[in-house]
Design a protein around this motif. Sequence first.
Motif, PDB file in Angstrom:
ATOM      1  N   ALA A 266      53.495  24.403   9.652  1.00  0.00           N
ATOM      2  CA  ALA A 266      53.297  24.762   8.243  1.00  0.00           C
ATOM      3  C   ALA A 266      51.819  24.637   7.854  1.00  0.00           C
ATOM      4  CB  ALA A 266      54.154  23.880   7.349  1.00  0.00           C
ATOM      5  N   ARG A 267      51.145  23.567   8.309  1.00  0.00           N
ATOM      6  CA  ARG A 267      49.713  23.406   8.017  1.00  0.00           C
ATOM      7  C   ARG A 267      48.904  24.510   8.696  1.00  0.00           C
ATOM      8  NH1 ARG A 267      51.066  18.093   8.969  1.00  0.00           N
ATOM      9  NH2 ARG A 267      50.009  18.013  10.973  1.00  0.00           N
ATOM     10  N   ALA A 268      49.265  24.838   9.929  1.00  0.00           N
ATOM     11  CA  ALA A 268      48.556  25.900  10.655  1.00  0.00           C
ATOM     12  C   ALA A 268      48.759  27.248   9.971  1.00  0.00           C
ATOM     13  CB  ALA A 268      49.030  25.949  12.107  1.00  0.00           C
TER      14      ALA A 268
ATOM     15  N   ASP B 289      56.435  21.142  16.225  1.00  0.00           N
ATOM     16  CA  ASP B 289      56.498  20.326  15.019  1.00  0.00           C
ATOM     17  C   ASP B 289      56.387  21.235  13.789  1.00  0.00           C
ATOM     18  OD1 ASP B 289      56.018  18.669  12.836  1.00  0.00           O
ATOM     19  OD2 ASP B 289      54.830  17.241  14.003  1.00  0.00           O
ATOM     20  N   ALA B 290      57.423  21.215  12.947  1.00  0.00           N
ATOM     21  CA  ALA B 290      57.459  22.111  11.781  1.00  0.00           C
ATOM     22  C   ALA B 290      56.355  21.794  10.770  1.00  0.00           C
ATOM     23  CB  ALA B 290      58.828  22.034  11.106  1.00  0.00           C
ATOM     24  N   GLY B 291      56.018  20.532  10.608  1.00  0.00           N
ATOM     25  CA  GLY B 291      54.953  20.147   9.687  1.00  0.00           C
ATOM     26  C   GLY B 291      53.602  20.650  10.146  1.00  0.00           C
TER      27      GLY B 291
ATOM     28  N   GLU C 147      46.115  24.933  18.211  1.00  0.00           N
ATOM     29  CA  GLU C 147      45.739  23.934  19.221  1.00  0.00           C
ATOM     30  C   GLU C 147      45.057  22.740  18.557  1.00  0.00           C
ATOM     31  OE1 GLU C 147      43.975  24.605  23.517  1.00  0.00           O
ATOM     32  OE2 GLU C 147      42.412  24.804  21.985  1.00  0.00           O
ATOM     33  N   ARG C 148      44.160  23.000  17.613  1.00  0.00           N
ATOM     34  CA  ARG C 148      43.449  21.900  16.945  1.00  0.00           C
ATOM     35  C   ARG C 148      44.365  21.138  15.983  1.00  0.00           C
ATOM     36  NH1 ARG C 148      37.297  22.380  16.193  1.00  0.00           N
ATOM     37  NH2 ARG C 148      36.716  23.146  18.234  1.00  0.00           N
ATOM     38  N   ILE C 149      45.274  21.832  15.331  1.00  0.00           N
ATOM     39  CA  ILE C 149      46.263  21.144  14.487  1.00  0.00           C
ATOM     40  C   ILE C 149      47.111  20.227  15.353  1.00  0.00           C
ATOM     41  CG2 ILE C 149      48.407  21.498  13.169  1.00  0.00           C
ATOM     42  CD1 ILE C 149      46.166  22.097  11.353  1.00  0.00           C
ATOM     43  N   GLN C 150      47.501  20.698  16.508  1.00  0.00           N
ATOM     44  CA  GLN C 150      48.322  19.910  17.420  1.00  0.00           C
ATOM     45  C   GLN C 150      47.567  18.671  17.912  1.00  0.00           C
ATOM     46  OE1 GLN C 150      49.541  21.810  21.115  1.00  0.00           O
ATOM     47  NE2 GLN C 150      51.586  20.969  20.844  1.00  0.00           N
ATOM     48  N   ARG C 151      46.253  18.772  18.066  1.00  0.00           N
ATOM     49  CA  ARG C 151      45.431  17.630  18.489  1.00  0.00           C
ATOM     50  C   ARG C 151      45.204  16.627  17.365  1.00  0.00           C
ATOM     51  NH1 ARG C 151      40.111  19.700  21.209  1.00  0.00           N
ATOM     52  NH2 ARG C 151      40.638  21.675  20.269  1.00  0.00           N
TER      53      ARG C 151
ATOM     54  N   ASP D 264      47.997  31.070  24.589  1.00  0.00           N
ATOM     55  CA  ASP D 264      49.329  30.456  24.509  1.00  0.00           C
ATOM     56  C   ASP D 264      49.903  30.446  23.098  1.00  0.00           C
ATOM     57  OD1 ASP D 264      49.353  29.958  27.202  1.00  0.00           O
ATOM     58  OD2 ASP D 264      48.627  27.896  27.016  1.00  0.00           O
ATOM     59  N   TYR D 265      49.106  29.984  22.141  1.00  0.00           N
ATOM     60  CA  TYR D 265      49.616  29.842  20.774  1.00  0.00           C
ATOM     61  C   TYR D 265      49.237  31.006  19.878  1.00  0.00           C
ATOM     62  CZ  TYR D 265      50.999  25.096  21.898  1.00  0.00           C
ATOM     63  OH  TYR D 265      51.597  23.997  22.456  1.00  0.00           O
ATOM     64  N   ALA D 266      48.864  32.124  20.435  1.00  0.00           N
ATOM     65  CA  ALA D 266      48.519  33.281  19.618  1.00  0.00           C
ATOM     66  C   ALA D 266      49.749  33.798  18.877  1.00  0.00           C
ATOM     67  CB  ALA D 266      47.918  34.384  20.475  1.00  0.00           C
TER      68      ALA D 266
END
Length: 136
Positions: A39-41, A34-36, A75-79, A26-28
């Motif tokens: 940016a971290r990802a 969320d822009a922040g 996915e982990r950043i989102q969590r 999905d996130y490939a």
Amino acid sequence: MRKLLFVIGLGLSLPLAAQGSLAPADYANRQLEDAGQEARAAALMEELRCLVCQGQSIADSDADMAGDMRHLVRERIQRGESPAEIRDYLIERYGEWVSYRPAPERPIFWPLYLAPVLLLLIAGWMVRRRFRRPRP
């Protein structure tokens, strides 16, 4: 002649068989809302090496493995995990080679930092010996 054309055609079609048949994660190739977080990802993905391409970061690579790793990072950043935690997880899973930034605090990397200094000292000593004037 037909057999030769068949063998040539078969040989030319082999790269098509090597293509992955799974749909990308999905996130490939899709950014986080969320822009922040994105940016971290993105910053973390620039620091991680593609295991297939070996010369590109996972942010730049088109390999399926890099897409899976981008998905995992997003996915982990989102969590709510920190980039340091994700980086540590990937290093634990794939080894130190996956990161473009080696950890200087690990003793295995000390020779990398000490070798240039040691080589300069040896070179200085050799130059000094070479150009020192003989004493009468």
